[in-house]
Design an enzyme around this catalytic site. Structure first.
Site, PDB file in Angstrom:
ATOM      1  NE  ARG A  77      -3.498   2.439   2.871  1.00 61.70           N
ATOM      2  CZ  ARG A  77      -2.995   3.276   3.572  1.00 61.70           C
ATOM      3  NH1 ARG A  77      -2.587   2.994   5.000  1.00 61.70           N
ATOM      4  NH2 ARG A  77      -3.816   4.468   3.855  1.00 61.70           N
ATOM      5  CG  HIS A 121      -1.064   8.859   3.780  1.00 63.67           C
ATOM      6  ND1 HIS A 121      -0.867   7.572   4.065  1.00 63.67           N
ATOM      7  CD2 HIS A 121      -0.641   9.362   4.631  1.00 63.67           C
ATOM      8  CE1 HIS A 121      -0.640   7.206   5.065  1.00 63.67           C
ATOM      9  NE2 HIS A 121      -0.330   8.325   5.777  1.00 63.67           N
ATOM     10  CD  GLU A 166      -4.332   7.696   9.977  1.00 66.53           C
ATOM     11  OE1 GLU A 166      -4.006   8.729  10.391  1.00 66.53           O
ATOM     12  OE2 GLU A 166      -3.896   6.381  10.257  1.00 66.53           O
ATOM     13  CG  ASN A 295      -4.762   3.560   8.909  1.00 68.87           C
ATOM     14  OD1 ASN A 295      -5.018   2.261   7.941  1.00 68.87           O
ATOM     15  ND2 ASN A 295      -4.250   4.537   8.390  1.00 68.87           N
ATOM     16  CE1 TYR A 297       0.380   2.801  13.592  1.00 73.84           C
ATOM     17  CE2 TYR A 297      -1.461   3.806  12.623  1.00 73.84           C
ATOM     18  CZ  TYR A 297      -0.196   3.236  12.595  1.00 73.84           C
ATOM     19  OH  TYR A 297       0.358   3.340  11.391  1.00 73.84           O
ATOM     20  CD  GLU A 364      -1.062   4.014   8.091  1.00 75.20           C
ATOM     21  OE1 GLU A 364      -0.922   4.321   9.279  1.00 75.20           O
ATOM     22  OE2 GLU A 364      -1.466   4.452   7.253  1.00 75.20           O
TER      23      GLU A 364
HETATM   24  C1  PNW Z   1      -0.880   7.315  10.658  1.00 76.62           C
HETATM   25  N1  PNW Z   1      -2.102  11.166  15.999  1.00 76.62           N
HETATM   26  O1  PNW Z   1      -0.760   8.692  11.205  1.00 76.62           O
HETATM   27  C2  PNW Z   1      -0.624   7.618   9.360  1.00 76.62           C
HETATM   28  O2  PNW Z   1      -1.472   7.326   8.602  1.00 76.62           O
HETATM   29  C3  PNW Z   1       0.859   7.449   9.206  1.00 76.62           C
HETATM   30  O3  PNW Z   1       1.211   8.049   7.826  1.00 76.62           O
HETATM   31  C4  PNW Z   1       1.819   7.514  10.020  1.00 76.62           C
HETATM   32  O4  PNW Z   1       3.168   7.520   9.769  1.00 76.62           O
HETATM   33  C5  PNW Z   1       1.267   6.537  11.292  1.00 76.62           C
HETATM   34  O5  PNW Z   1      -0.017   6.748  11.394  1.00 76.62           O
HETATM   35  C6  PNW Z   1       2.103   6.517  12.690  1.00 76.62           C
HETATM   36  O6  PNW Z   1       1.898   7.843  13.272  1.00 76.62           O
HETATM   37  C7  PNW Z   1      -1.208   9.068  12.622  1.00 76.62           C
HETATM   38  O7  PNW Z   1      -1.522  12.068  16.551  1.00 76.62           O
HETATM   39  C8  PNW Z   1      -0.338  10.257  13.059  1.00 76.62           C
HETATM   40  O8  PNW Z   1      -3.267  10.875  16.763  1.00 76.62           O
HETATM   41  C9  PNW Z   1      -0.724  11.051  14.139  1.00 76.62           C
HETATM   42  C10 PNW Z   1      -1.924  10.341  14.910  1.00 76.62           C
HETATM   43  C11 PNW Z   1      -2.783   9.388  14.370  1.00 76.62           C
HETATM   44  C12 PNW Z   1      -2.601   8.849  13.152  1.00 76.62           C
END
Ligand code: PNW
Length: 461
Positions: A77, A121, A166, A295, A297, A364
């Site tokens: 991706r 993106h 996002e 995505n 995390y 992601e």
């Molecule tokens: C995502 N937050 O970003 C993105 O899709 C990626 O490009 C990035 O590298 C990855 O997650 C890791 O951070 C985010 O502050 C960046 O909540 C910041 C946030 C969430 C997602």
């Protein structure tokens, strides 16, 4: 856990994004993006860096594709930089930009890796920001026009499209907290940007469908699992608010064709939406997609707190500034993000409840950790392999429970320019030396390669 614990047709890929890896920001006619501008704002980026060079992927894509193929991924991706295709945000496509992505997709296909292309993106052409960016409704139509050009130029090579990455980040980090480009702080009006992004998704979807009905089109949301810190009414309300702003404000319009009324009320933007988000808009935004990308995390644990002090930094949760984000004491990655694999199943359930048949993909998932360099130059990152394995186990559990999860993409193939953190956070399974641009697979990459071959993973972290 072994790969054969997942269905045979379960897609395992890895992901990157244009501005984070490409560099070559002033080559071959690429125009300026909002991140080129924002990275130059003093104090915006932790290490003061820009993506001017990044991983120099623009000149090294052949090597990077070999790496992806050698590791054994099914899919890759990547994202297309809008200002490489339309340097000023409109007009006929820039040949050199198109050719770069054609070569990339062709070389992936030659290696048996399926290209998944994200159209947006975050690198909005600066020329469009100068006319109001995502706060301006017309940007949605510019985006659809760009999507039509890309489909026209790349549709014979790419059949899996993601419109947006996002939109929560683009709207609330970009226009409310100002933590991301363009660095605006318009408070709850950032929700207007969210609507225009979603409208852009709807129109782009229509444009992609018009050029090739065989292509699969989806969009990617960042969803967080949200839980109240305690059992008070205030904490429950805090959880409702954060789930509303991060998840439901995006899931509901895309999957149900309606904005959640409680969230518009929290934002104080109900009247604006009533007047400006028409039934036609919502019909387009909720037009059937072929899959939803998520995505994932981390989890948020939230409590009701007091109003922020005067002079507090602008919040990414306008209207809900009193909500406190609580540390649970559970292990976190270098980002400070709590590791909570079960939360991935929570967000899959939440999406599935709104659209029971819709295929879901984790587009992601990954972790930042500082690397330890061994005496022999090897890069040891046991925690990353552990994080990935725990989340692949959650994927297996989600499938076992009957959720239509069809694939999983690791963020990220290689260390890259991590937005407001610059080069100071590394998410790659492949290490990048920013002096020499040498790529070195970390121990986690070896774990992933073993996993992909369904070998009993050696050296489980
Ligand atoms: C995502 N937050 O970003 C993105 O899709 C990626 O490009 C990035 O590298 C990855 O997650 C890791 O951070 C985010 O502050 C960046 O909540 C910041 C946030 C969430 C997602």
């Amino acid at each position: 856990m072994r790969r054969s614990d997942l269905p045979d047709d379960f897609v395992i890929g890895t992901a990157t994004a244009s501005y984070q890896i490409e560099g070559a920001t002033h080559e071959d006619g690429r125009g300026e993006s909002i991140w080129d501008t924002f990275a130059r704002v003093p104090g915006a980026i932790a290490d003061g860096s820009t993506g001017d060079v990044a991983d120099d992927h623009y000149h090294r894509s052949a090597e990077d594709v070999s790496l992806i193929g050698d590791l054994g991924f099914d899919a890759y991706r990547f994202s297309i930089a809008w200002p490489r295709i339309q340097p000023n945000g409109s007009g006929s496509p820039n040949r050199a930009g198109v050719d770069f992505y054609r070569r990339l997709a062709e070389s992936l296909l030659q290696r048996g890796v399926t290209p998944w292309a994200t159209l947006y993106h975050w690198d909005l052409p600066q020329a469009l920001e100068d006319r109001g960016g995502w706060m301006h409704r017309d940007t949605a139509f510019r985006f659809a026009d760009y999507a039509a050009h890309v489909a026209d130029q790349l549709g014979d090579l790419v059949s899996d499209w993601i419109t947006l990455n996002e939109p929560w980040c683009s709207s609330f980090l970009g226009y409310a907290s100002g933590y991301h480009a363009p660095g605006s702080r318009v408070g709850s009006r950032a929700a207007h940007a969210a609507h225009h992004l979603l409208l852009g998704h709807g129109h782009a979807l229509e444009a992609l469908r018009a050029t090739d009905s065989a292509a699969r089109v989806g969009t990617t949301l960042n969803l967080s699992s949200v839980q109240p810190a305690g059992d008070s009414e205030g904490d429950a309300d805090a959880a409702r608010r954060i789930d509303g702003l991060s998840n439901r404000l995006f899931l509901d319009p895309v999957l149900r064709g309606a904005y959640p009324a409680d969230v518009l009320d929290d934002l104080g933007e109900t009247a604006w939406f009533a007047e400006n988000a028409t039934d036609d808009d919502l019909k387009r935004i909720s037009a059937p997609i072929d899959f939803l990308g998520i995505n994932y995390y981390s989890r948020h644990t939230v409590a009701s707190g007091s109003a922020p002090a005067a002079g507090a930094p602008a919040s990414a949760y306008p209207g809900s500034e009193h909500v406190r984000f609580v540390k649970t004491g559970a292990p976190v990655t270098q980002m400070g993000w709590e590791i909570h694999p079960d939360g991935m199943v929570d967000v899959l359930r939440q999406a599935n409840a709104l659209a029971p048949e819709l295929p879901l993909y984790i587009t992601e998932n990954g972790a930042a950790y500082p690397d330890r360099v061994d005496a022999d130059g090897g890069i040891d990152d046991p925690q990353r392999a552990e994080y990935l394995e725990a989340h692949l186990e959650a994927a297996r559990d989600a499938v076992a429970e009957g959720l239509p999860l069809r694939g999983y993409f690791i963020w990220s193939l290689m260390d890259n320019w991590e937005w407001a953190w610059g080069y100071s956070r590394r998410f790659g399974i492949v290490h990048v030396d920013y002096e020499t641009q040498k790529r070195t697979p970390k121990r986690s990459a070896r774990w992933v390669a073993d996993f992909l071959r369904d070998a009993v993973p050696a050296g489980r972290a």
